[in-house]
Design a protein around this motif. Structure first.
Motif, short mmCIF file in Angstrom:
data_model
loop_
_atom_site.label_atom_id
_atom_site.label_comp_id
_atom_site.label_asym_id
_atom_site.label_seq_id
_atom_site.Cartn_x
_atom_site.Cartn_y
_atom_site.Cartn_z
N GLY A 1 -0.68 6.36 -1.40
CA GLY A 1 -1.09 5.31 -2.33
C GLY A 1 -1.56 5.80 -3.67
N LEU B 1 -5.70 6.21 -7.46
CA LEU B 1 -5.43 5.48 -6.22
C LEU B 1 -4.96 4.09 -6.61
CD1 LEU B 1 -5.51 5.38 -3.18
CD2 LEU B 1 -7.85 4.57 -3.32
N CYS B 2 -3.70 3.80 -6.32
CA CYS B 2 -3.12 2.56 -6.81
C CYS B 2 -2.93 1.54 -5.69
CB CYS B 2 -1.77 2.82 -7.44
SG CYS B 2 -1.87 3.85 -8.89
N HIS B 3 -2.50 2.01 -4.55
CA HIS B 3 -2.12 1.06 -3.50
C HIS B 3 -2.72 1.48 -2.18
CE1 HIS B 3 0.73 -1.18 -5.95
NE2 HIS B 3 1.04 -0.03 -6.50
N ARG B 4 -2.74 0.51 -1.32
CA ARG B 4 -3.29 0.82 -0.01
C ARG B 4 -2.21 1.35 0.91
NH1 ARG B 4 -5.16 -4.00 2.01
NH2 ARG B 4 -6.15 -2.93 3.74
N GLY B 5 -0.99 1.08 0.55
CA GLY B 5 0.10 1.73 1.25
C GLY B 5 0.70 2.79 0.35
#
Lengths: 772, 637
Positions: B359, B376-380
């Protein structure tokens, strides 16, 4: 020459009568001292010395002596010699020892054959005069200060050098501005003196120009045909003529006249302004009266001069009268008059005011008497003689009569007596007339007033009886009433509103907007403030939902962020944005991270159409790798790695027992610990989802400037000067050329000579930069 | 450094000059006002949707026609611009006036009496100049030396002049960007490609086409920097390059190997292909020139045109920079984040962005061995990353089905985000800031709503359904075209207003000849930027390296044993009559010291006060109309 002979003769003088000789010699000496001699030696002793002296004198003054003097002296000398007689020559004994002081004991009398007597020595010496000079000289010598020693050669040279340096440096100072200018100049073009481009007006250039080509020939032939100016003048003949129409003197005169007129005008204007400012009503009344009188006077004069014009003017007055009659301006039907009329019964002042107005009206509407021509003309003729200067009359008379100038004298005789009498009579008559008119006026006023009052009463009665009258004024009144009522209503409303607002109930329409905005702002602030306080997970989740839900809410925030971003460049500055409670964040992080999975997220609750199932699916799929905690761990590690570490110099086993399981004494460790300086705060200190490396790009730094060049004292000054890129990629072609223009340009094949003193002021290259 | 603003349009360029890479919401007004006439750019598509009846008309006639509404709108806009222009102050070149002033004065009185109706150089609006200014005005805080002041003045003069000239040269940027407007608030996303192709001129309509290549699997694509050439690669080995406007094939080969990515190098004559094992470089005839064995198992390629660097991301987790001008590997960085298959470059500063499965997006430059920034951009995992041409915004999409837009100017915070039903597998920014996202077989294009506003993900500007799943997306430079490679071939989609209408003829000329290309190549090589200079802020180079400056000074002090620039400490004067006793000396010293201290404190206090005042001004809400707070309020909880 004469002296020389004399000296040779003196040698032959016998010595026996030395004193006499001496006396004679003295005489000679006197002669010689005529040509300013100063001898301080005693001539008694030796002749040789004397000789030498005289020789010197001779050398000095030989030329000075005139021939006449010489002859007389020569005679004298001859006489003296003759008087000496033929006595034996005396041999003089010479004292040979060198003795600076002549002692009385050492004086030898040898060879004189006479005993030297003390009396002789004591006898006063005659020749005091010569000694006086000596004394004087001695005195002079005593008085004079001693001259200092001359400077040494080196010192002398040094002082000379210093003086020269000062002088030359002063001379050189005049070059300073030029040097400065040259240093400052963006570009220097050599040779400095360039032939200046002729900056001559085109007219001058054209004068020396001649027709050469056939085209020009044609043009000029055309011009000639049309009588246009060809060579020198650019004016046609007509224009020239117009220029010549007025001579210089005339023009000057005219100008003076105009000037005077203007001055007068300005004076009058000033006066008028002054008068206009006067506030006194009385003054203005007087002024008005004066003016009306003047107008009347003028009118009368005009009447006399040219009755036709006067008639016309009268008609104009008549016109004014008609207009006055047409309007209701000064009558009792106006608003003001009506209002006053109600009061007039009880108030004397208002009554007076009404009266005044009515009088005015009467005055204005009064028909001016146009006197019958026959009557008036007679009067006029008589009156004129008194009021108007005689010449005017005469001029008028002259139309039909003979030359007035011829008649003047005897006319005077005849007219003198009546002119003196008539004016007084006239005045009396006038005053009487005025009185009469005034009385008439009063009568009229009273009559009119009565009518007026009656009217007023009637009207009031009518109003009482019939309120529904449809006349215009009543309508107006009604309207006014309605208006007044409306106003009252609105006032009441306003008051109510105010009261309400005071009570805390907000009026609905306008303040709601003002109120809602701040609330939004507050919310924004809350958001902004909350953000750092929230942990990362919350951030991510809540942001997801918020973005979906509250786009409108976020928009301003975004915009603001946008602004702040654009305003603030470096990340360090951005860190200064006040964000509070870092410790709370850190402390909360772990807690929430643990409870992360248990908390139902907003996304799930709220998110759009399809995907409870899918979300859960994804979550399940990525349940193992908890992205956020991983990231946090990573960040913590990075922070730790970038922290400067303390150096522990304590050695186990020194000063105490060492070995496994033994701990170094805390005090000792503290003593040998070198604490690292505190690191500057990390760039990502307040950015929970970001790790920014603290490592410096050394390779890029190698290309950076790392010295502050000379004239600059601060970094930003220098950076300012290197901010504009120079290359063609970033500039237009011309700008590029200008930016990269060489500092010095030399023209090929030209000799560059040093600046001459004369050219200094005029060298153009300092001022003009080349034009690219 | 790469895309540092280039306000220039060269004087010798006859056609058009390239514009400064503007964000699309900026300063459109100026452009529009320059040429109010409705010139349709050859390479920009201006489309408005019409009703179906118009469809029957012959194609050629449709282009010139435009609904009245839009025209009215435009004219209004122009009026506004004109008005605003009138109000603006006008700047002129001071220097240019100076030497000519005398002559001008004289020239005013010509023989004929005629006067120049527009004397002097053409006026330029202040706003236009501001756009090209590079630095804020220098504020003098303390008196300067004459020499320094001279230099500063010269610098500011130069800067002003260059910016004025640049603003003047903007006149040469004659082309307008295209646009698409719906009738009566109609949603533009409902307009299909067929409609657009119908409405535009034939040349533009020809730019919409599909290539049906179902044999060799999903295709990736790359446009050359001039936007003239297109390289395609199918996963099953099909590699082709061609002039996509004339559809003239340059080469077509099958490399008989899995192909992951393709990229043109600095010109269309060379292209790199990431094959199953190694990296191969081919020329425009399809001849294999190099096989770079040091780059193996490459998944993604990026070319940094100003540095001549080919950045490769590999399955093994290495980011490798290959200098194609000398054939040397500049840097090979271990990302330590597993397989790398998401990569893009920031055209503003030539930083490489890598998307990772945890992520995060990491930013790299060849000189530093660790990521400059990790976001940190995404949770996936991150599925794709795109950076806009101004280098300010980054769009990311992840496995959590979100599309987010991040601010890249220091804070790296998300500005907007949106959840999409399937999530976007591919993202691409156009030159003018349009964002395309490929979701399954659908391509959505978003843009800013209205001028001056920020990109909004609420409503798509255009949507298009492709025959197959998207595998590669790229906007064509200087064209209003989006290329999409998919599992069944390639389609070229018309997107009005996507491309920059004016190109720089010396930099990337789509119409350049063979000779011109060669000349450009030489120049570009001469102006090649060293790889070390890549940094987050390309303007750092224009700043003094403070750290080494301080280091140097420190060393100098060490060498000399004293600080040559230090101010001598206060030394009390020697006094007589016992007034110079040690106690007295100390007293005097402390007196001076205290004075200094007091001054400092006073200054800082003043500063604080000012800051607080500012804050108060900012924070004080408009006076509340509510009731006054009661005295008991303080006991409230």
């Amino acid at each position: 020459m004469g002296e020389y002979q004399l000296l040779t003769i003196m040698r032959k003088v016998p010595e026996n009568s030395s004193l006499r000789v001496l006396s004679h010699e003295e005489e000679v000496m006197d002669l010689l001292t005529d040509c300013q001699l100063s001898t301080s030696e005693d001539e008694n002793d030796n002749n040789d010395a004397y000789d030498g002296k005289v020789d010197g004198i001779d050398d000095k003054d030989g030329n000075n002596e005139g021939d006449n003097n010489n002859e007389s002296k020569h005679q004298k000398l001859l006489n003296v010699i003759c008087g000496l007689g033929g006595k034996k020559r005396l041999t003089l004994t010479e004292r040979s020892e060198a003795n600076p002081q002549v002692s009385e004991f050492g004086v030898s009398t040898e060879g004189t054959r006479e005993k030297l007597e003390l009396t002789e020595l004591l006898a006063p010496i005659k020749i005091s005069s010569s000694l006086g000079t000596v004394k004087k000289q001695l005195k002079n010598v005593k008085n004079k200060n001693t001259v200092e020693l001359p400077l040494s050669k080196e010192k002398n040279e040094q002082s000379l050098r210093e003086a020269a340096y000062n002088k030359i440096s002063q001379d050189m100072n005049k070059w300073d501005p030029i040097v400065m200018k040259n240093r400052r100049a963006a570009q220097l073009v050599f040779p400095l003196e360039q032939e200046q481009v002729l900056d001559v007006p085109i007219e001058e250039v054209l004068e020396g120009w001649k027709v050469s080509t056939p085209l020009e020939n044609k043009i000029f032939s055309l011009l000639h045909k049309n009588k246009r100016p060809v060579t020198s003048a650019f004016l046609t003949s007509e224009e020239k003529a117009s220029l010549k129409a007025m001579s210089l003197e005339e023009a000057k005169q005219r100008r003076a006249e105009l000037q005077k007129a203007r001055a007068l005008q300005s004076y009058f204007e000033a006066k008028a302004r002054r008068e206009k400012k006067v506030k006194s009503k009385r003054f203005h009344k007087m002024l008005k009266k004066k003016k009306t009188k003047e107008v009347l006077k003028q009118f009368e004069q005009l009447h006399k001069i040219s009755p036709t014009v006067a008639l016309e003017k009268l008609k104009k007055f008549e016109n004014a009268r008609i207009q006055e009659r047409m309007t209701l301006k000064h009558q009792n039907s106006g608003k003001w008059a009506k209002s006053k009329a109600i009061m007039a019964k009880y108030d004397l002042g208002t009554r007076k005011a009404i009266q005044e107005q009515l009088i005015k009206n009467w005055e204005l509407t009064q028909k001016l008497k146009v006197p019958s021509d026959s009557e008036h003309n007679e009067d006029d003729d008589e009156e004129d003689a008194g009021l108007v200067p005689a010449i005017v009359n005469e001029v008028q008379l002259s139309i039909d009569g003979p030359n007035p100038w011829m008649q003047k004298q005897h006319l005077n005789d005849t007219k003198n007596s009546p002119t003196q009498k008539k004016p007084a009579a006239n005045e009396v008559a006038e005053s009487e007339e005025e009185e009469a008119t005034a009385e008439g006026k009063l009568l009229l006023q009273e009559a009119e007033e009565r009518v007026f009052w009656k009217k007023v009463e009637q009207e009031s009665q009518k109003q009482k009886h019939t309120t529904t009258m449809t006349t215009a004024p009543t309508k107006m009144e009604k309207d006014e009433e309605v208006l007044v009522q409306l106003r009252d209503l609105s006032k009441q409303l306003n008051q109510k509103v105010k009261k309400k607002s005071r009570n805390g109930i907000h009026p609905v329409s306008p303040p709601s907007a003002t109120h809602s905005k701040p609330s939004i702002q507050r919310e924004e602030q809350a958001l902004l403030n909350d953000r750092p306080a929230r942990t990362l997970e919350e951030d991510l989740e809540v942001l997801d939902t918020e973005v979906g839900q509250e786009q409108e809410l976020l928009k301003p925030v975004m915009e603001r962020q946008h602004w702040t971003h654009s305003n603030q460049k470096s990340p360090q500055k951005m860190n200064e944005v006040p964000i509070t409670g870092l410790h709370t964040i850190i402390s909360m992080k772990a807690h929430i991270a643990n409870s992360f999975l248990s908390i139902p997220t907003f996304v799930e609750q709220e998110d759009c159409d399809e995907d409870k199932t899918q979300k859960q699916l994804i979550k399940e799929a990525f349940a193992g790798d908890d992205v956020i905690t991983d990231f946090q761990r990573e960040k913590r590690e990075a922070e730790k790695a970038s922290e400067p570490k303390d150096i522990d110099l304590s050695l186990p086993g020194w000063g105490q027992w060492g070995g496994p399981g033994l701990v170094i004494n805390a005090r000792k460790r503290r003593r040998f610990l070198i604490k690292a300086p505190k690191a500057s705060p990390r760039k990502d200190k307040y950015l929970p989802n970001v790790v920014i490396t603290e490592k410096r790009n050394v390779h890029a730094a190698a290309h950076q400037v790392n010295v502050l060049p000379f004239p600059f004292t601060h970094l930003n000054e220098f950076e300012q000067t290197i901010k504009t890129p120079v290359g063609t990629t970033w500039n237009t072609q011309r700008a590029f050329q200008k930016l990269t223009a060489p500092q010095v340009v030399t023209k090929l094949g030209h000799i560059i000579e040093p600046i001459k003193e004369n050219d200094v002021e005029f060298s153009p290259s300092h001022f003009d930069l080349p034009n690219l | 450094m790469e895309a540092a603003p280039k306000p220039s349009s060269k004087a010798q360029v006859k056609t058009k000059g390239k514009k400064q890479p503007l964000r699309y919401w900026e300063g459109k007004a100026d452009e529009a006002s320059l040429l109010p006439s409705s010139l349709t750019a050859p390479d920009s598509v201006i489309v408005t949707k019409r009703k179906r009846e118009d469809g029957t008309q012959p194609r050629g006639s449709q282009v010139s026609k435009r609904p009245k509404q839009t025209q009215r709108f435009k004219s209004k806009q122009n009026q506004k611009n004109l008005k605003s222009k009138h109000n603006q102050k006008h700047l002129q070149l001071k220097k240019d006036l100076r030497p000519n002033q005398k002559q001008e004065l004289r020239l005013n009185h010509t023989l004929s009496g005629a006067q120049d109706p527009f004397p002097g150089p053409a006026p330029v609006s202040e706003n236009a100049v501001k756009k090209f200014q590079r630095s804020s005005k220098f504020v003098k805080k303390h008196p300067l030396k004459f020499v320094t002041e001279d230099k500063l003045k010269a610098a500011t003069d130069e800067e002003e002049e260059t910016s004025v000239r640049a603003a003047q040269a903007e006149l040469l940027l004659s082309e307008e960007p295209g646009f698409l407007e719906g009738e009566d608030g109609e949603d533009t996303s409902t307009i299909c490609q067929a409609d657009i192709a119908e409405a535009v001129d034939i040349a533009s309509a020809a730019k919409h086409f599909d290539l049906n290549l179902h044999q060799f699997g999903p295709y990736r694509l790359n446009y050359s920097r001039t936007g003239r050439h297109l390289a395609l690669c199918g996963r099953r080995g099909h590699v082709a390059t061609f002039d996509w406007i004339t559809k003239k094939l340059m080469c077509e080969i099958n490399v008989m190997e899995a192909v992951r990515d393709i990229r043109f190098l600095h010109s269309e004559t060379l292209f790199a292909v990431a094959q199953k094992r190694w990296l191969h470089i081919y020329d425009n005839q399809g001849i294999e020139l190099h096989c770079v064995r040091r780059c193996d198992r490459i998944t993604r390629l990026e070319f940094l045109p100003f540095h001549f660097l080919l950045a490769t991301a590999s399955e093994t987790g290495f980011l490798t920079y290959l200098d194609v001008s000398v054939g040397k590997i500049v840097a090979s960085l271990a990302a330590r984040a597993g397989r790398l298959d998401v990569m893009t470059q920031n055209p503003y500063n030539a930083i490489i962005h890598l998307g990772h499965s945890n992520g995060t997006v990491s930013l790299w430059c060849p000189a530093v061995k660790e990521p400059l920034v990790k976001i940190l951009c995404h949770r996936g995992g991150v599925r794709s990353v795109a950076v806009d041409s101004s280098g300010m915004y980054m769009a990311t999409s992840g496995l959590d089905h979100q599309v987010k837009i991040f601010d890249l100017r220091g804070k790296f915070q998300p500005l907007t985000s949106r959840a999409l039903p399937q999530g976007a597998g591919h993202l691409a920014f156009s030159q003018r800031g349009l964002l395309a996202g490929g979701m399954g077989d659908v391509v959505n294009i978003w843009r800013a709503q209205g001028q001056g506003s920020f990109l909004s993900l609420d409503q798509p500007y255009l949507t298009h359904r492709l025959p197959g799943h998207v595998h590669g997306l790229q906007f064509c430079p200087f064209e209003d075209v989006l290329g999409a490679g998919h599992s069944r071939g390639f389609s070229s989609i018309l997107v009005p207003g996507a491309g920059e209408p004016n190109f720089d003829g010396l930099e990337s000329n789509p119409y350049r000849s063979h000779k011109q290309r060669q000349e450009w190549e030489v120049k570009a090589l001469l102006e090649k930027i060293p790889a070390e200079l890549i940094d987050l802020d390309p303007r750092n180079l224009g700043e003094i390296d403070v750290i080494s400056l301080e280091q140097k000074k420190k060393e100098q002090i060490e060498r000399l044993g004293f600080d040559p620039e230090a101010k001598a400490p206060f030394q009390p004067k020697q006094k007589k009559k016992g007034r110079s006793s040690t106690a007295n000396l100390v007293k005097r010293k402390t007196k001076v010291k205290d004075q200094k201290q007091r001054e400092k404190v006073r200054q800082s206090q003043q500063q604080q006060d000012q800051q607080q005042k500012k804050k108060k001004k900012k924070l004080t809400p408009p006076l509340s109309t509510g009731p006054l707070p009661s005295a008991l309020d303080r006991f409230k909880r």
